[in-house]
Write an enzyme that holds these catalytic residues in place. Structure first.
Site, short mmCIF file in Angstrom:
data_model
loop_
_atom_site.label_atom_id
_atom_site.label_comp_id
_atom_site.label_asym_id
_atom_site.label_seq_id
_atom_site.Cartn_x
_atom_site.Cartn_y
_atom_site.Cartn_z
N ASP A 137 101.19 44.07 44.22
CA ASP A 137 100.27 43.48 45.88
C ASP A 137 99.54 43.30 46.12
OD1 ASP A 137 98.48 44.88 44.45
OD2 ASP A 137 98.30 46.65 45.38
N SER A 138 99.05 42.26 45.23
CA SER A 138 98.26 40.47 45.39
C SER A 138 99.13 40.14 46.50
CB SER A 138 97.67 40.29 44.36
OG SER A 138 98.65 39.61 43.02
N ASP A 142 104.16 47.37 41.94
CA ASP A 142 103.23 47.28 41.91
C ASP A 142 103.42 48.20 42.74
OD1 ASP A 142 100.69 47.58 41.19
OD2 ASP A 142 100.48 45.05 42.44
N GLU A 160 91.25 44.54 34.50
CA GLU A 160 90.73 43.75 35.89
C GLU A 160 88.54 43.34 36.36
OE1 GLU A 160 92.78 43.01 40.02
OE2 GLU A 160 91.17 41.88 40.06
N GLU A 167 97.07 51.85 39.98
CA GLU A 167 95.80 51.41 39.87
C GLU A 167 94.70 52.77 39.62
OE1 GLU A 167 94.37 48.86 43.11
OE2 GLU A 167 94.97 47.64 42.45
N LYS A 175 103.62 49.19 37.90
CA LYS A 175 101.86 49.43 38.20
C LYS A 175 101.06 50.27 38.43
CE LYS A 175 99.82 46.29 38.08
NZ LYS A 175 98.35 46.70 39.51
O1 KIV Z 1 98.10 42.76 42.38
C1 KIV Z 1 98.10 41.76 42.17
O2 KIV Z 1 98.45 40.78 41.29
C2 KIV Z 1 97.18 42.34 40.61
C3 KIV Z 1 96.81 41.44 39.40
C4 KIV Z 1 95.76 40.99 39.62
C5 KIV Z 1 96.39 42.87 37.94
O3 KIV Z 1 97.64 43.93 40.45
#
Ligand code: KIV
Length: 275
Positions: A34-35, A73, A171, A104, A102
Protein backbone atom coordinates in the site's frame (compact mmCIF):
# COMPACT_ATOMS: atom_id res chain seq x y z
CA UNK A 1 14.84 -20.78 3.37
CA UNK A 2 14.82 -19.77 7.04
CA UNK A 3 15.77 -23.27 8.11
CA UNK A 4 18.56 -23.33 5.50
CA UNK A 5 19.81 -19.91 6.63
CA UNK A 6 19.19 -18.46 3.15
CA UNK A 7 18.20 -14.80 3.32
CA UNK A 8 14.87 -13.94 1.70
CA UNK A 9 14.65 -11.01 -0.71
CA UNK A 10 11.46 -9.00 -1.08
CA UNK A 11 10.86 -5.81 -3.05
CA UNK A 12 7.74 -3.81 -3.61
CA UNK A 13 6.43 -3.42 -7.15
CA UNK A 14 3.29 -1.73 -8.34
CA UNK A 15 3.19 -2.34 -12.07
CA UNK A 16 3.81 -4.90 -14.77
CA UNK A 17 7.31 -4.00 -16.06
CA UNK A 18 8.61 -3.55 -12.50
CA UNK A 19 7.32 -7.01 -11.58
CA UNK A 20 8.97 -8.49 -14.68
CA UNK A 21 12.30 -6.83 -13.86
CA UNK A 22 12.15 -7.85 -10.19
CA UNK A 23 11.40 -11.41 -11.23
CA UNK A 24 14.25 -11.45 -13.76
CA UNK A 25 16.54 -10.09 -11.02
CA UNK A 26 15.64 -13.15 -8.94
CA UNK A 27 13.76 -11.76 -5.94
CA UNK A 28 11.83 -14.24 -3.82
CA UNK A 29 8.80 -12.14 -2.94
CA UNK A 30 7.07 -9.18 -4.58
CA UNK A 31 4.92 -7.06 -2.32
CA UNK A 32 2.29 -4.94 -4.02
CA UNK A 33 2.50 -2.63 -1.03
CA UNK A 34 0.00 0.00 0.00
CA UNK A 35 3.14 2.15 -0.12
CA UNK A 36 1.88 2.62 -3.70
CA UNK A 37 -0.13 5.38 -2.03
CA UNK A 38 2.85 7.65 -1.44
CA UNK A 39 5.14 6.19 -4.13
CA UNK A 40 2.96 6.07 -7.24
CA UNK A 41 -0.51 7.44 -6.50
CA UNK A 42 0.54 10.81 -5.12
CA UNK A 43 -1.07 10.47 -1.67
CA UNK A 44 0.79 11.80 1.38
CA UNK A 45 0.42 8.46 3.21
CA UNK A 46 -0.81 4.91 2.65
CA UNK A 47 -4.13 5.61 4.38
CA UNK A 48 -6.19 6.79 1.35
CA UNK A 49 -5.37 3.72 -0.78
CA UNK A 50 -8.59 1.95 -1.77
CA UNK A 51 -9.34 -1.70 -2.51
CA UNK A 52 -10.02 -0.84 -6.16
CA UNK A 53 -6.54 0.68 -6.43
CA UNK A 54 -4.93 -2.28 -4.65
CA UNK A 55 -6.73 -4.73 -6.94
CA UNK A 56 -5.68 -2.85 -10.09
CA UNK A 57 -2.02 -2.70 -9.02
CA UNK A 58 -1.98 -6.34 -7.90
CA UNK A 59 -3.48 -7.47 -11.21
CA UNK A 60 -0.86 -5.48 -13.16
CA UNK A 61 1.94 -7.13 -11.18
CA UNK A 62 0.45 -10.62 -11.41
CA UNK A 63 0.06 -10.34 -15.20
CA UNK A 64 3.87 -10.28 -15.40
CA UNK A 65 3.67 -13.91 -14.18
CA UNK A 66 6.71 -13.39 -11.93
CA UNK A 67 8.52 -16.39 -10.51
CA UNK A 68 8.38 -14.65 -7.13
CA UNK A 69 5.46 -15.04 -4.75
CA UNK A 70 3.11 -12.05 -5.17
CA UNK A 71 1.76 -10.59 -1.95
CA UNK A 72 -1.15 -8.15 -2.11
CA UNK A 73 -1.18 -5.61 0.70
CA UNK A 74 -4.55 -5.03 2.33
CA UNK A 75 -5.27 -1.29 2.38
CA UNK A 76 -6.47 0.62 5.42
CA UNK A 77 -10.20 0.05 5.87
CA UNK A 78 -10.26 -3.25 4.00
CA UNK A 79 -9.92 -5.52 7.04
CA UNK A 80 -10.23 -3.47 10.26
CA UNK A 81 -14.00 -3.75 10.71
CA UNK A 82 -14.59 -7.50 10.62
CA UNK A 83 -13.29 -10.92 9.66
CA UNK A 84 -15.96 -10.97 6.92
CA UNK A 85 -14.61 -7.75 5.38
CA UNK A 86 -11.08 -9.13 5.57
CA UNK A 87 -12.02 -12.35 3.75
CA UNK A 88 -14.12 -10.61 1.10
CA UNK A 89 -11.37 -8.08 0.33
CA UNK A 90 -8.53 -10.61 0.44
CA UNK A 91 -10.49 -12.76 -2.01
CA UNK A 92 -10.52 -9.78 -4.41
CA UNK A 93 -6.71 -9.55 -4.19
CA UNK A 94 -6.31 -13.29 -4.75
CA UNK A 95 -8.68 -13.19 -7.74
CA UNK A 96 -6.54 -10.33 -9.09
CA UNK A 97 -3.52 -12.64 -8.94
CA UNK A 98 -2.04 -12.35 -5.44
CA UNK A 99 -0.62 -15.58 -4.00
CA UNK A 100 -0.94 -14.22 -0.47
CA UNK A 101 -1.99 -11.07 1.38
CA UNK A 102 -0.36 -8.88 4.03
CA UNK A 103 -2.08 -6.99 6.79
CA UNK A 104 -0.84 -4.71 9.55
CA UNK A 105 -1.28 -5.18 13.30
CA UNK A 106 -1.93 -7.76 15.99
CA UNK A 107 -4.54 -8.11 18.78
CA UNK A 108 -7.91 -8.24 17.03
CA UNK A 109 -6.04 -8.69 13.73
CA UNK A 110 -5.06 -12.19 14.85
CA UNK A 111 -8.72 -13.05 14.36
CA UNK A 112 -8.53 -11.68 10.78
CA UNK A 113 -5.47 -13.86 10.16
CA UNK A 114 -7.32 -16.97 11.40
CA UNK A 115 -10.31 -16.13 9.20
CA UNK A 116 -8.14 -15.62 6.12
CA UNK A 117 -6.04 -18.72 6.66
CA UNK A 118 -9.28 -20.63 7.29
CA UNK A 119 -10.47 -19.38 3.91
CA UNK A 120 -7.31 -20.76 2.32
CA UNK A 121 -5.46 -17.46 1.91
CA UNK A 122 -1.85 -17.28 3.13
CA UNK A 123 -1.19 -14.21 5.29
CA UNK A 124 1.95 -12.19 5.97
CA UNK A 125 1.78 -10.12 9.16
CA UNK A 126 3.31 -6.68 9.69
CA UNK A 127 4.46 -5.37 13.09
CA UNK A 128 6.62 -2.56 14.48
CA UNK A 129 5.94 0.65 12.62
CA UNK A 130 2.60 0.03 10.96
CA UNK A 131 2.05 3.08 8.73
CA UNK A 132 -1.73 2.64 8.54
CA UNK A 133 -1.93 3.31 12.30
CA UNK A 134 1.04 5.69 12.56
CA UNK A 135 -1.08 8.33 14.31
CA UNK A 136 -1.83 5.88 17.14
CA UNK A 137 1.89 5.12 17.35
CA UNK A 138 2.82 8.79 17.72
CA UNK A 139 4.02 9.25 14.14
CA UNK A 140 6.29 7.48 11.69
CA UNK A 141 8.90 6.46 14.27
CA UNK A 142 10.76 3.34 15.31
CA UNK A 143 8.85 0.98 17.61
CA UNK A 144 9.80 -1.47 20.36
CA UNK A 145 12.43 0.83 21.87
CA UNK A 146 11.51 0.22 25.52
CA UNK A 147 11.69 -3.14 27.28
CA UNK A 148 7.91 -3.13 27.71
CA UNK A 149 7.28 -2.27 24.07
CA UNK A 150 9.76 -4.91 22.94
CA UNK A 151 8.05 -7.61 25.03
CA UNK A 152 4.72 -6.49 23.54
CA UNK A 153 6.19 -6.79 20.05
CA UNK A 154 7.50 -10.30 20.74
CA UNK A 155 4.13 -11.40 22.12
CA UNK A 156 2.31 -9.92 19.12
CA UNK A 157 4.68 -11.76 16.79
CA UNK A 158 4.08 -15.06 18.58
CA UNK A 159 0.33 -14.44 18.47
CA UNK A 160 0.40 -13.82 14.70
CA UNK A 161 2.49 -16.93 14.15
CA UNK A 162 0.02 -18.98 16.21
CA UNK A 163 -2.85 -17.43 14.22
CA UNK A 164 -1.32 -18.86 11.04
CA UNK A 165 0.84 -16.15 9.42
CA UNK A 166 3.43 -17.68 7.10
CA UNK A 167 5.79 -14.73 7.49
CA UNK A 168 6.07 -11.41 9.27
CA UNK A 169 7.33 -7.97 8.25
CA UNK A 170 9.16 -6.12 11.03
CA UNK A 171 9.36 -2.41 10.26
CA UNK A 172 11.54 0.15 12.09
CA UNK A 173 12.40 -1.98 15.12
CA UNK A 174 15.77 -2.00 16.96
CA UNK A 175 18.02 -4.59 15.34
CA UNK A 176 18.59 -6.51 18.61
CA UNK A 177 14.87 -6.81 19.25
CA UNK A 178 14.12 -7.88 15.67
CA UNK A 179 16.84 -10.54 15.97
CA UNK A 180 15.25 -11.86 19.18
CA UNK A 181 11.82 -11.96 17.55
CA UNK A 182 13.27 -13.73 14.49
CA UNK A 183 14.90 -16.36 16.69
CA UNK A 184 11.73 -16.90 18.68
CA UNK A 185 9.62 -17.54 15.58
CA UNK A 186 9.59 -20.55 13.28
CA UNK A 187 8.19 -18.41 10.45
CA UNK A 188 10.54 -16.04 8.61
CA UNK A 189 10.73 -12.35 9.42
CA UNK A 190 11.28 -9.81 6.66
CA UNK A 191 12.88 -6.66 7.98
CA UNK A 192 12.71 -3.07 6.83
CA UNK A 193 14.70 -0.91 9.19
CA UNK A 194 14.98 -3.90 11.51
CA UNK A 195 18.60 -4.98 11.03
CA UNK A 196 20.40 -7.99 9.65
CA UNK A 197 19.06 -10.47 12.20
CA UNK A 198 15.82 -10.78 10.26
CA UNK A 199 15.40 -13.73 7.90
CA UNK A 200 14.99 -11.46 4.90
CA UNK A 201 14.89 -7.84 3.86
CA UNK A 202 12.47 -5.67 1.93
CA UNK A 203 12.91 -2.24 0.42
CA UNK A 204 10.48 -0.05 -1.46
CA UNK A 205 11.12 0.02 -5.23
CA UNK A 206 11.35 3.81 -5.50
CA UNK A 207 13.73 4.01 -2.53
CA UNK A 208 16.15 1.28 -3.53
CA UNK A 209 16.36 2.43 -7.15
CA UNK A 210 16.81 6.13 -6.34
CA UNK A 211 13.55 7.25 -7.92
CA UNK A 212 12.65 8.84 -4.58
CA UNK A 213 15.03 11.66 -3.81
CA UNK A 214 15.50 13.81 -0.73
CA UNK A 215 15.21 12.80 2.92
CA UNK A 216 14.73 9.08 3.54
CA UNK A 217 14.59 6.86 6.63
CA UNK A 218 18.02 5.68 7.79
CA UNK A 219 17.48 2.13 6.57
CA UNK A 220 17.09 3.18 2.93
CA UNK A 221 20.04 2.31 0.72
CA UNK A 222 19.99 3.37 -2.93
CA UNK A 223 21.29 0.74 -5.35
CA UNK A 224 20.74 2.92 -8.43
CA UNK A 225 20.11 6.57 -9.25
CA UNK A 226 17.17 6.21 -11.60
CA UNK A 227 15.76 9.70 -11.01
CA UNK A 228 18.91 11.17 -12.58
CA UNK A 229 18.76 8.67 -15.45
CA UNK A 230 15.08 9.39 -16.11
CA UNK A 231 15.56 13.18 -16.05
CA UNK A 232 18.59 12.89 -18.33
CA UNK A 233 16.67 10.74 -20.83
CA UNK A 234 13.67 13.06 -20.96
CA UNK A 235 15.83 16.20 -21.22
CA UNK A 236 17.68 14.68 -24.18
CA UNK A 237 14.39 13.72 -25.86
CA UNK A 238 13.04 17.26 -25.35
CA UNK A 239 16.24 18.82 -26.73
CA UNK A 240 16.17 16.56 -29.82
CA UNK A 241 12.50 17.30 -30.51
CA UNK A 242 13.23 21.01 -30.28
CA UNK A 243 16.26 20.88 -32.60
CA UNK A 244 14.61 18.44 -35.02
CA UNK A 245 17.27 15.77 -34.37
CA UNK A 246 14.40 13.44 -33.44
CA UNK A 247 12.81 11.75 -35.32
CA UNK A 248 15.73 10.82 -37.59
CA UNK A 249 15.49 8.85 -40.82
CA UNK A 250 15.56 5.49 -39.04
CA UNK A 251 12.50 6.42 -36.94
CA UNK A 252 10.09 7.12 -39.83
CA UNK A 253 7.96 4.83 -42.01
CA UNK A 254 8.66 4.84 -45.76
CA UNK A 255 6.40 4.75 -48.82
CA UNK A 256 7.61 3.65 -52.28
CA UNK A 257 8.43 6.28 -54.93
CA UNK A 258 5.58 4.96 -57.17
CA UNK A 259 2.97 5.18 -54.44
CA UNK A 260 4.15 8.62 -53.47
CA UNK A 261 3.98 9.81 -57.10
CA UNK A 262 0.46 8.35 -57.41
CA UNK A 263 -0.59 10.03 -54.18
CA UNK A 264 0.80 13.37 -55.34
CA UNK A 265 -0.94 13.01 -58.71
CA UNK A 266 -4.27 12.32 -56.98
CA UNK A 267 -3.71 15.25 -54.72
CA UNK A 268 -3.03 17.38 -57.75
CA UNK A 269 -6.17 16.09 -59.58
CA UNK A 270 -8.30 16.59 -56.51
CA UNK A 271 -7.20 20.18 -56.26
CA UNK A 272 -7.93 21.00 -59.96
CA UNK A 273 -10.65 23.57 -60.36
CA UNK A 274 -13.92 22.10 -61.77
CA UNK A 275 -14.45 22.70 -65.55
O1 KIV B 1 3.53 -1.19 1.74
C1 KIV B 1 4.72 -1.50 1.86
O2 KIV B 1 5.56 -1.19 1.01
C2 KIV B 1 5.12 -2.22 3.05
C3 KIV B 1 6.57 -2.49 3.22
C4 KIV B 1 7.23 -1.29 3.77
C5 KIV B 1 6.81 -3.68 4.05
O3 KIV B 1 4.31 -2.56 3.83
Amino acid sequence: MKRAGTKIVMVTAYDNPSARLASEAGVDLILVGDSAGNNVLGYATTVPVTMDEAVMLTAAVARARPRALVIGDMPFGSFQASDEDAVANAVRLVKAGADAVKLEGAGVMASRVRALVGAGIPVMGHLGLTPQSATMLGGMKAQGRTATAAVGLLNDALELEAAGCFSLVLESVPARIAAHVSEALAIPTIGIGAGGGCDGQVLVWHDLLGINEGAAPRFVKRYAELANEIRRGIETFAAEVRTGAYPADEHVYKISRDELDAFEAELHDGQRAPD
